[in-house]
Design an enzyme around this catalytic site. Structure first.
Site, short mmCIF file in Angstrom:
data_model
loop_
_atom_site.label_atom_id
_atom_site.label_comp_id
_atom_site.label_asym_id
_atom_site.label_seq_id
_atom_site.Cartn_x
_atom_site.Cartn_y
_atom_site.Cartn_z
N SER A 50 0.80 -1.22 0.00
CA SER A 50 0.00 0.00 0.00
C SER A 50 0.83 1.27 0.00
O SER A 50 0.33 2.33 -0.35
CB SER A 50 -0.96 0.01 1.20
OG SER A 50 -0.25 0.21 2.40
N LYS B 52 0.75 5.04 6.66
CA LYS B 52 0.07 5.82 5.62
C LYS B 52 0.62 7.25 5.62
O LYS B 52 1.27 7.68 6.55
CB LYS B 52 -1.44 5.87 5.86
CG LYS B 52 -2.13 4.53 5.91
CD LYS B 52 -2.12 3.81 4.60
CE LYS B 52 -2.77 2.45 4.74
NZ LYS B 52 -2.42 1.54 3.70
#
Length: 191
Positions: free
Chosen positions: A54, A96
């Site tokens: 990701s 993230k």
């Protein structure tokens, strides 16, 4: 002569007892100091292993990332910071990039992410994100996205099941990739 021997014997016994107590006290001091050092290190830095794709191309699966945990108490998050988020309900941490702060409006149009109607000039991303209607970031929350913007590669704030993340879920800030070694690039600041 017997008196002196008894006196010396008692004196040696006393010195041995003092030395035992002194040694025990030194061990207790050392143990407490070691425990404090471990607590300080544990709460100020950490290592996180990246699992998944990701955050490509910034991180690859298996990268070891140095995490700094002290700043979360003294500074506000900024757009572009890469954070380690503690997802206690899932039992794991995620990494993230912050792209929205409290009060910001995030929107994706034609593969471009807009923060408060300003396009984010990003440096390191992969893929083409699908369009997303404007979302306002609530108070005490951040909007996070993985650097891999291909559909299905990152479960992040774009997904309604995740949404904006509470700021108290920030475990720390990713500083460097230790394996392989390298700094973490940030998008250009909009301010």
């Amino acid at each position: 002569m017997e008196k002196t021997m008894n006196g010396n014997f008692k004196k040696n016994e006393f010195n041995a007892e003092v030395q035992k107590k002194s040694t025990l006290f030194e061990w207790v001091k050392f143990s407490i100091s070691l425990l404090l050092i471990i607590i300080i290190i544990h709460n100020s830095i950490g290592l996180t292993t990246v699992s998944g794709y990701s955050m490509m191309p910034t991180f690859q699966d298996g990268n070891l990332v140095l995490e700094e945990k002290v700043s979360k108490y003294f500074k506000d998050p900024k757009i572009g910071d890469v954070v380690v988020i503690n997802r206690q309900e899932q039992g794991y941490k995620i990494i993230k990039r912050i792209l929205g702060l409290p009060g910001d409006t995030i929107e994706i149009k034609s593969g471009i992410i807009y923060v408060n109607q300003n396009p984010i000039p990003e440096i390191t991303t992969e893929g083409f994100p699908p369009d997303m209607q404007a979302v306002r970031v609530p108070k005490n929350h951040i909007f996070v996205i993985g650097d891999n913007r291909n559909p299905g590669e990152s479960i992040d704030s774009r997904d309604p099941s995740v949404g904006p993340i509470q700021t108290d879920e920030i475990d720390g800030y990713a500083l460097y990739s230790l394996k392989p070694f390298g700094s973490i690039p940030k998008p250009i600041n909009l301010n």
